[in-house]
Structures are given as structure tokens and as C-alpha cells.
Design a protein around this motif. Structure first.
Motif, PDB file in Angstrom:
ATOM      1  N   ASP A  53       0.863  -1.174   0.000  1.00 32.59           N
ATOM      2  CA  ASP A  53       0.000   0.000   0.000  1.00 32.59           C
ATOM      3  C   ASP A  53       0.904   1.229   0.000  1.00 32.59           C
ATOM      4  O   ASP A  53       1.770   1.388   0.868  1.00 32.59           O
ATOM      5  CB  ASP A  53      -0.875  -0.040   1.266  1.00 32.59           C
ATOM      6  N   ALA A  54       0.708   2.107  -0.988  1.00 34.00           N
ATOM      7  CA  ALA A  54       1.612   3.259  -1.136  1.00 34.00           C
ATOM      8  C   ALA A  54       1.630   4.135   0.117  1.00 34.00           C
ATOM      9  O   ALA A  54       2.670   4.692   0.487  1.00 34.00           O
ATOM     10  CB  ALA A  54       1.201   4.084  -2.352  1.00 34.00           C
ATOM     11  N   ALA A  55       0.487   4.229   0.796  1.00 35.14           N
ATOM     12  CA  ALA A  55       0.441   5.068   1.998  1.00 35.14           C
ATOM     13  C   ALA A  55       1.296   4.451   3.107  1.00 35.14           C
ATOM     14  O   ALA A  55       1.976   5.168   3.868  1.00 35.14           O
ATOM     15  CB  ALA A  55      -0.994   5.239   2.471  1.00 35.14           C
ATOM     16  N   ASP A  56       1.294   3.114   3.212  1.00 38.47           N
ATOM     17  CA  ASP A  56       2.137   2.446   4.209  1.00 38.47           C
ATOM     18  C   ASP A  56       3.615   2.638   3.878  1.00 38.47           C
ATOM     19  O   ASP A  56       4.444   2.841   4.765  1.00 38.47           O
ATOM     20  CB  ASP A  56       1.836   0.943   4.246  1.00 38.47           C
ATOM     21  N   VAL A  57       3.930   2.550   2.605  1.00 40.14           N
ATOM     22  CA  VAL A  57       5.318   2.765   2.178  1.00 40.14           C
ATOM     23  C   VAL A  57       5.778   4.153   2.628  1.00 40.14           C
ATOM     24  O   VAL A  57       6.856   4.330   3.187  1.00 40.14           O
ATOM     25  CB  VAL A  57       5.450   2.640   0.638  1.00 40.14           C
ATOM     26  N   ALA A  58       4.895   5.130   2.413  1.00 41.34           N
ATOM     27  CA  ALA A  58       5.239   6.505   2.782  1.00 41.34           C
ATOM     28  C   ALA A  58       5.489   6.622   4.280  1.00 41.34           C
ATOM     29  O   ALA A  58       6.476   7.215   4.717  1.00 41.34           O
ATOM     30  CB  ALA A  58       4.119   7.442   2.359  1.00 41.34           C
ATOM     31  N   LYS A  59       4.605   6.005   5.074  1.00 34.95           N
ATOM     32  CA  LYS A  59       4.767   6.076   6.537  1.00 34.95           C
ATOM     33  C   LYS A  59       6.087   5.434   6.963  1.00 34.95           C
ATOM     34  O   LYS A  59       6.797   5.939   7.813  1.00 34.95           O
ATOM     35  CB  LYS A  59       3.615   5.354   7.248  1.00 34.95           C
ATOM     36  N   ARG A  60       6.394   4.315   6.352  1.00 32.39           N
ATOM     37  CA  ARG A  60       7.601   3.591   6.740  1.00 32.39           C
ATOM     38  C   ARG A  60       8.859   4.355   6.338  1.00 32.39           C
ATOM     39  O   ARG A  60       9.871   4.325   7.045  1.00 32.39           O
ATOM     40  CB  ARG A  60       7.583   2.193   6.112  1.00 32.39           C
ATOM     41  N   MET A  61       8.798   5.063   5.217  1.00 27.63           N
ATOM     42  CA  MET A  61       9.983   5.819   4.798  1.00 27.63           C
ATOM     43  C   MET A  61      10.379   6.867   5.839  1.00 27.63           C
ATOM     44  O   MET A  61      11.557   7.185   6.001  1.00 27.63           O
ATOM     45  CB  MET A  61       9.739   6.485   3.430  1.00 27.63           C
ATOM     46  N   LEU A  62       9.393   7.367   6.573  1.00 28.89           N
ATOM     47  CA  LEU A  62       9.699   8.355   7.622  1.00 28.89           C
ATOM     48  C   LEU A  62      10.677   7.788   8.646  1.00 28.89           C
ATOM     49  O   LEU A  62      11.510   8.503   9.198  1.00 28.89           O
ATOM     50  CB  LEU A  62       8.415   8.787   8.333  1.00 28.89           C
ATOM     51  N   ASP A  63      10.576   6.471   8.892  1.00 29.50           N
ATOM     52  CA  ASP A  63      11.473   5.835   9.857  1.00 29.50           C
ATOM     53  C   ASP A  63      12.927   5.838   9.394  1.00 29.50           C
ATOM     54  O   ASP A  63      13.838   5.631  10.180  1.00 29.50           O
ATOM     55  CB  ASP A  63      11.037   4.389  10.117  1.00 29.50           C
ATOM     56  N   PHE A  64      13.125   6.024   8.106  1.00 29.45           N
ATOM     57  CA  PHE A  64      14.494   6.058   7.579  1.00 29.45           C
ATOM     58  C   PHE A  64      15.003   7.485   7.423  1.00 29.45           C
ATOM     59  O   PHE A  64      16.003   7.737   6.753  1.00 29.45           O
ATOM     60  CB  PHE A  64      14.569   5.284   6.255  1.00 29.45           C
ATOM     61  N   GLY A  65      14.280   8.410   8.051  1.00 27.38           N
ATOM     62  CA  GLY A  65      14.783   9.781   8.117  1.00 27.38           C
ATOM     63  C   GLY A  65      14.642  10.586   6.846  1.00 27.38           C
ATOM     64  O   GLY A  65      15.316  11.587   6.663  1.00 27.38           O
ATOM     65  N   VAL A  66      13.777  10.131   5.925  1.00 25.09           N
ATOM     66  CA  VAL A  66      13.538  10.919   4.713  1.00 25.09           C
ATOM     67  C   VAL A  66      12.035  11.171   4.590  1.00 25.09           C
ATOM     68  O   VAL A  66      11.232  10.456   5.176  1.00 25.09           O
ATOM     69  CB  VAL A  66      14.036  10.202   3.432  1.00 25.09           C
ATOM     70  N   ASP A  92      11.485  -4.152   0.644  1.00 24.23           N
ATOM     71  CA  ASP A  92      11.689  -5.526   1.081  1.00 24.23           C
ATOM     72  C   ASP A  92      10.896  -5.889   2.332  1.00 24.23           C
ATOM     73  O   ASP A  92      11.029  -7.006   2.844  1.00 24.23           O
ATOM     74  CB  ASP A  92      13.186  -5.756   1.367  1.00 24.23           C
ATOM     75  N   GLU A  93      10.117  -4.980   2.869  1.00 23.84           N
ATOM     76  CA  GLU A  93       9.486  -5.253   4.160  1.00 23.84           C
ATOM     77  C   GLU A  93       8.101  -5.896   4.039  1.00 23.84           C
ATOM     78  O   GLU A  93       7.425  -5.751   3.025  1.00 23.84           O
ATOM     79  CB  GLU A  93       9.427  -3.970   4.981  1.00 23.84           C
ATOM     80  N   ASP A  94       7.700  -6.572   5.151  1.00 24.95           N
ATOM     81  CA  ASP A  94       6.399  -7.245   5.129  1.00 24.95           C
ATOM     82  C   ASP A  94       5.283  -6.306   5.587  1.00 24.95           C
ATOM     83  O   ASP A  94       5.534  -5.239   6.139  1.00 24.95           O
ATOM     84  CB  ASP A  94       6.445  -8.506   6.001  1.00 24.95           C
ATOM     85  N   ASP A  95       4.055  -6.746   5.372  1.00 22.23           N
ATOM     86  CA  ASP A  95       2.894  -5.903   5.659  1.00 22.23           C
ATOM     87  C   ASP A  95       2.794  -5.506   7.129  1.00 22.23           C
ATOM     88  O   ASP A  95       2.405  -4.392   7.448  1.00 22.23           O
ATOM     89  CB  ASP A  95       1.605  -6.623   5.244  1.00 22.23           C
ATOM     90  N   ASP A  96       3.152  -6.445   8.047  1.00 27.80           N
ATOM     91  CA  ASP A  96       3.024  -6.127   9.474  1.00 27.80           C
ATOM     92  C   ASP A  96       3.871  -4.926   9.840  1.00 27.80           C
ATOM     93  O   ASP A  96       3.443  -4.035  10.569  1.00 27.80           O
ATOM     94  CB  ASP A  96       3.470  -7.328  10.332  1.00 27.80           C
ATOM     95  N   THR A  97       5.093  -4.906   9.325  1.00 26.29           N
ATOM     96  CA  THR A  97       5.985  -3.791   9.625  1.00 26.29           C
ATOM     97  C   THR A  97       5.419  -2.504   9.022  1.00 26.29           C
ATOM     98  O   THR A  97       5.398  -1.457   9.668  1.00 26.29           O
ATOM     99  CB  THR A  97       7.388  -4.041   9.011  1.00 26.29           C
ATOM    100  N   LEU A  98       4.964  -2.628   7.786  1.00 28.11           N
ATOM    101  CA  LEU A  98       4.476  -1.430   7.099  1.00 28.11           C
ATOM    102  C   LEU A  98       3.239  -0.851   7.775  1.00 28.11           C
ATOM    103  O   LEU A  98       3.115   0.356   7.938  1.00 28.11           O
ATOM    104  CB  LEU A  98       4.132  -1.767   5.638  1.00 28.11           C
ATOM    105  N   GLU A  99       2.333  -1.747   8.188  1.00 33.96           N
ATOM    106  CA  GLU A  99       1.059  -1.264   8.705  1.00 33.96           C
ATOM    107  C   GLU A  99       1.169  -0.528  10.029  1.00 33.96           C
ATOM    108  O   GLU A  99       0.291   0.254  10.372  1.00 33.96           O
ATOM    109  CB  GLU A  99       0.061  -2.428   8.834  1.00 33.96           C
ATOM    110  N   THR A 100       2.235  -0.800  10.783  1.00 33.65           N
ATOM    111  CA  THR A 100       2.355  -0.131  12.082  1.00 33.65           C
ATOM    112  C   THR A 100       3.321   1.048  12.040  1.00 33.65           C
ATOM    113  O   THR A 100       3.459   1.771  13.011  1.00 33.65           O
ATOM    114  CB  THR A 100       2.828  -1.116  13.163  1.00 33.65           C
ATOM    115  N   ALA A 101       3.977   1.234  10.907  1.00 35.61           N
ATOM    116  CA  ALA A 101       4.950   2.326  10.801  1.00 35.61           C
ATOM    117  C   ALA A 101       4.201   3.670  10.818  1.00 35.61           C
ATOM    118  O   ALA A 101       3.025   3.711  10.473  1.00 35.61           O
ATOM    119  CB  ALA A 101       5.729   2.186   9.499  1.00 35.61           C
ATOM    120  N   PRO A 102       4.851   4.773  11.196  1.00 33.55           N
ATOM    121  CA  PRO A 102       6.247   4.871  11.604  1.00 33.55           C
ATOM    122  C   PRO A 102       6.453   4.604  13.099  1.00 33.55           C
ATOM    123  O   PRO A 102       5.564   4.844  13.887  1.00 33.55           O
ATOM    124  CB  PRO A 102       6.570   6.339  11.282  1.00 33.55           C
ATOM    125  N   ASP A 103       7.622   4.120  13.415  1.00 36.30           N
ATOM    126  CA  ASP A 103       8.004   3.817  14.808  1.00 36.30           C
ATOM    127  C   ASP A 103       8.869   4.885  15.423  1.00 36.30           C
ATOM    128  O   ASP A 103       8.986   4.976  16.626  1.00 36.30           O
ATOM    129  CB  ASP A 103       8.923   2.586  14.832  1.00 36.30           C
TER     130      ASP A 103
END
Ligand SMILES: *Cc1c(COP(=O)(O)O)cnc(C)c1O
Length: 494
Positions: free
Chosen positions: A404-417, A457-468
Motif C-alpha cells: 500500500d503506497a500510503a504504508d510505504v510513505a509512513k515507513r519511509m519516515l522511519d528512515f529519516g527521509v 523488502d518489508e512485510d505488511d506487518d511492519t508497514l502497517e504499524t509504521a512509523p516507529d
């Protein structure tokens, strides 16, 4: 409702930030009022005409030292992400770094002119506006420019009003349709509707460009205008643009250029030369003025000479006659649609635009578009996500595929961008619309690519709860937008 008037159901979806966690991490920053409150007497004003229950004789104010105050705001600024924190590759929005020298120029005491001063005493101001009209006209290939509109969307509205006035003036007021590609920015549809037009939606062809057959079918004697951005929102150049312009002109319509993607063409190609009749410039996207965020912005509009008499008033021109040095004056175009902003528009934003263009010059502007296109192509070549439409210019639209593109976006925040624009344009499934801009170095682009690829490369569980790792975690954006919580209450009260 609670005692202080909050709607509790509204709070349910709001930012929950875990206070304990942030105190532990040293990240939590209390409000000034939580740090210190001192009751200050402000004196009784018996003569006040207001009723007693609306006046007060003391109030609570924080009383803090300068370092406490400076640290407070510095810490708050570190809880958010901004263009000064790192790359900000929002496609279409062009979030490029704004060089600080333009702020210095706008802060010069001589820039602080009162708009009611006489023309004679504000010749420098008028000259700057005159030269900026000229710069923008030459950059866009337009004959006349107004600096008044306060944003790109406002510029669109002015452009469409000018087009309407032109048709009306020529006895063509029956034209009631504006054609807009499906992939266009939402403001284009809103502009046409607000201008009183019926919107005719234009599908794209298989390659992501204007479908000429569909255009032929959409055009008629009722066409007032076709609104296009070029390159389009997929970053693709409309190769058939001169043919498109001819088709629109053949039925008596006008061609509107949405200037949001001008970064791809700057100093290299001009909308006016492609056959466009009217355009807006998003100075906060192309000429490095701050994005308004509701504050002052500017969205100048350029037109070909036939439309110039309809531009908003006042514009600036050289005065005729006499003086050895040129002098400048305000004037009302003959068939002006009227004023669209107080005075001459958002003057200090225009000063920054002028400073940026003057500093870069022809070579600098051409260099900016070259690097914008190079950077987008380099970044796309480094990421694992598929980019279905090519060859793109200053931006590209990757697909998050099964994610899900929105999950990808949330997770990218965890990588500082900062993540790209998501889920739009809809012609790419799970769109990641990315525009790195010309200001980023190869090292920064590599960091961005690494963030994309880590998330790929990440799975849905990680993506769905991001950002951490951000100050605020998942926000229920819909409730936050529908029922904003506008007053503060301390977290302990809950
Ligand atoms: C940003 C944008 C607009 C609207 O401009 P604002 O200056 O934000 O009002 C219009 N069209 C496109 C393609 C855009 O990206």
C-alpha cells in the motif's frame, strides 16, 4: 462534549503521542504553559466599555529565560520534518530547498515599502515588478504577466476568468466547457467548476499522454479551454503538443498551461512556443520561494497579447515621455477582470522570486532543469520499485505494487527521509510520485534510494504499524481533518 467544549468522539482519532515514551527518550517537549505560569496583574480598567464578565485584571503568562525559550522552539522544530531537515521528494509539489539569500534580500529595509505610498516615491518597487513581469514573460514565452494571484490555484482561477472574459468580449460567451486530462491536478477541475464551466474529462492513451482521438471527440464549438501541464503529472512530455494546440485553436478554444511542472523545461523550452495562450507560474515550486502553507505565496499569470487587456489590475508599465531614466507606473488593462488581491499581490514573495531568477540567470535556470531531470532519472534507476511510464523528466511515478503506497510513505519516515506523493495520479496503481528536484546531491539521492529499497523488502506487518521512530505515530488523518482539535489540554487531564 466535555467541559471545555471538546468533542470527545473527535479526539478518538487524534495524534496519540505516547508521553511516557517521549519523556524517556528525551523527546517530549511540554508547552510553555506547562513549564511555567505566572499570574500577571494587568490593572483594572474601569472605563472599559465592555461588560464586566468580558474583561479581566490579571492573566497567566509563562515567564521564561531566553535560553528556555530558544530551546523550546528549537526542540519543537526538531519534532517535525521540513525542507531544512532532509530531502522532500513530493512529486508535483516541487519541494526544493529555498536558498537563504532570497530571505536576506526580502529583509532589506528598502523592501519594506508601504503599498499606499506614491508612485513617485516607490519607483524601485515598481521597477522590480516591471522587470519580474518581463523575466516571467520571457521564461514562459508569454507577452504580458500579472503578479497579483497569491498561489498557483489562484493563478489558475485568474487564467480561466481571463479566458472567459476574452470569449465573452468576442461574442463567444456560449462556450461552457473546459477539457481536463484525467491525470490532472485536482485544482484544475476545481478551477473550471468555480469558473462556472462544465468539466470534460480526457482519458490518457496507453503511453500515459493525451489521447488525440479522445481530444478530437471532446473538442467542439463549446470548448472554452483545454488545461494541460507539460510534462504531465507522470513526468512525460506531450510530444504532440503543437498538434494539440492546433486542434484546440481550430475550434476557437484556448490552451491553458499549468506551470507546476515548469522545472522540467526552465531555460530550455517555453509554453508560449508550444502554442499555450495562458499559464500560471508556481513561484514556490519553480523559483524557490517558501511554500505558503496557507501563508503568502504567489502564482503570477502570463498570457499572449490577445488576452493581455483582460488581466487583473493594476499592472506595471514604463511611463511614456520625458525623463532620461525610465520611470514606472501602475495601469489598468483596458478590459480588466478587476482586482484579485490587495494592492500588487504578495510583494515580498515576488522580491524573493526576482532575487532567485536574477541570481541564476539564463545559464543557471537551464542548469536547474537539466539537474532536475538528471536527478529524477538517477533516482529512478536506483530504486527497486517499478516505474511503468517512461521517458519521464523531472519526476516519475513508481508503483508500490502489492504494497500500500500510503504504508510505504509512513515507513519511509522511519528512515529519516520524507516520502513521495502517494496514490496519485491514479493511472499508476499504488502510485509513488517522486520528484527529487535539482538541489539534491548524489549522496542524498543514494540515501533516498536506500530508504525506498529498505521499505520495498518489508512485510505488511511492519508497514502497517509504521512509523516507529517519529514523534507522532500513525495519525488518523481523516478524523484529524474532519474534527480538528483546536485547543490544547494537558495530557495528564485525559
Ligand atoms: C501544485 C499544483 C497546482 C496548484 O498550485 P498551488 O500553488 O499549490 O495552489 C496545480 N497543478 C499542479 C500540477 C500542481 O502540482
Amino acid at each position: 462534549m466535555t467541559d471545555d467544549g471538546r468533542d470527545e468522539s473527535a479526539d478518538a482519532g487524534q495524534v496519540r503521542y505516547d508521553q511516557a515514551r517521549y519523556v524517556e527518550n528525551g523527546q517530549y517537549e511540554p508547552l510553555l504553559a506547562e513549564k511555567d505560569l505566572t499570574r500577571v496583574e494587568i490593572g483594572d480598567d474601569d472605563d472599559s466599555p465592555l461588560p464586566d464578565d468580558l474583561t479581566r485584571d490579571s492573566l497567566e503568562l509563562p515567564e521564561l529565560s531566553e535560553p528556555e525559550l530558544a530551546r523550546h522552539y528549537t526542540r519543537l522544530s526538531q519534532m517535525i520534518y521540513g525542507i531544512d531537515s532532509g530531502p522532500y521528494p513530493l512529486g508535483s509539489c516541487t519541494m526544493k530547498y529555498n536558498p537563504k539569500f532570497t530571505e536576506d534580500v526580502a529583509a532589506l529595509p528598502s523592501a519594506a515599502v508601504h503599498p499606499d505610498r506614491s508612485e513617485r516615491s516607490t519607483q524601485g518597487t515598481l521597477e522590480l515588478m516591471y522587470r519580474l513581469q518581463d523575466y516571467l514573460g520571457r521564461i514562459g514565452g508569454m507577452d504580458a504577466v500579472t503578479l497579483q494571484p497569491p498561489a498557483g490555484a489562484a493563478g489558475e482561477f485568474v487564467g480561466i476568468r481571463v479566458a472567459a472574459a476574452y470569449h465573452e468580449h468576442n461574442g463567444e460567451g456560449h462556450r461552457d466547457e473546459v477539457i481536463i486530462p484525467e491525470s490532472a491536478h485536482g485544482t484544475n477541475f476545481a478551477t473550471a467548476a468555480l469558473g462556472g464551466y462544465d468539466v470534460v474529462s480526457l482519458p490518457s492513451d496507453d503511453e500515459g499522454r493525451v489521447d488525440l482521438e479522445a481530444l478530437e471527440a471532446a473538442l467542439s464549438e463549446n470548448t472554452a479551454a483545454l488545461m494541460l501541464t507539460n510534462p504531465n503529472t507522470l513526468g512525460l512530455f506531450e510530444r504532440d503538443i503543437t498538434e494539440i494546440a492546433e486542434m484546440v485553436h481550430d475550434v476557437g478554444g484556448l490552451l491553458y498551461y499549468d506551470g507546476a511542472n515548469l522545472n522540467a523545461l526552465l531555460g530550455r523550452a517555453r509554453p508560449g512556443d508550444m502554442g499555450f495562450d495562458v499559464m500560471h507560474y508556481n513561484v514556490h515550486k519553480t523559483f524557490a520561494t517558501p511554500h505558503g502553507g496557507g501563508g503568502p505565496g504567489a502564482g503570477p499569470v502570463g498570457v499572449v497579447s490577445e488576452l493581455a487587456p483582460f488581466l487583473p489590475s493594476p499592472r506595471v508599465r514604463e511611463s511614456e515621455g520625458g525623463a532620461s531614466e525610465p520611470t514606472y507606473e501602475l495601469f489598468d488593462p483596458d478590459h480588466t477582470i478587476g482586482k484579485v488581491h490587495g494592492f500588487q499581490g504578495n510583494w515580498l514573495v515576488l522580491v524573493k522570486t526576482f532575487a532567485y531568477i536574477a541570481r541564476l540567470g539564463d545559464a543557471g535556470l537551464a542548469d536547474a532543469s537539466a539537474k532536475a531531470v538528471l536527478n529524477a532519472n538517477y533516482l529512478a534507476s536506483q530504486i527497486e520499485y517499478d516505474v511503468p511510464y517512461e521517458p519521464f523528466h523531472h519526476e516519475f511515478v513508481a508503483s508500490a505494487g502489492e504494497q500500500d503506497a500510503a504504508d510505504v510513505a509512513k515507513r519511509m519516515l522511519d528512515f529519516g527521509v520524507h516520502p513521495p506523493t502517494t496514490k496519485w495520479p491514479e493511472i499508476v496503481p499504488e502510485a509513488l510520485m517522486t520528484e527529487p528536484t535539482e538541489v539534491e546531491s548524489k549522496a542524498t539521492l543514494d540515501r533516498l534510494a536506500a530508504a525506498f529499497n529498505a521499505v520495498a523488502d518489508e512485510d505488511d506487518d511492519t508497514l502497517e504499524t509504521a512509523p516507529d521512530r517519529t514523534t507522532a505515530r500513525r495519525i488518523d488523518q481523516t478524523s484529524a481533518a474532519r474534527s480538528p482539535r483546536l485547543s490544547w489540554h494537558a495530557l495528564e487531564d485525559e
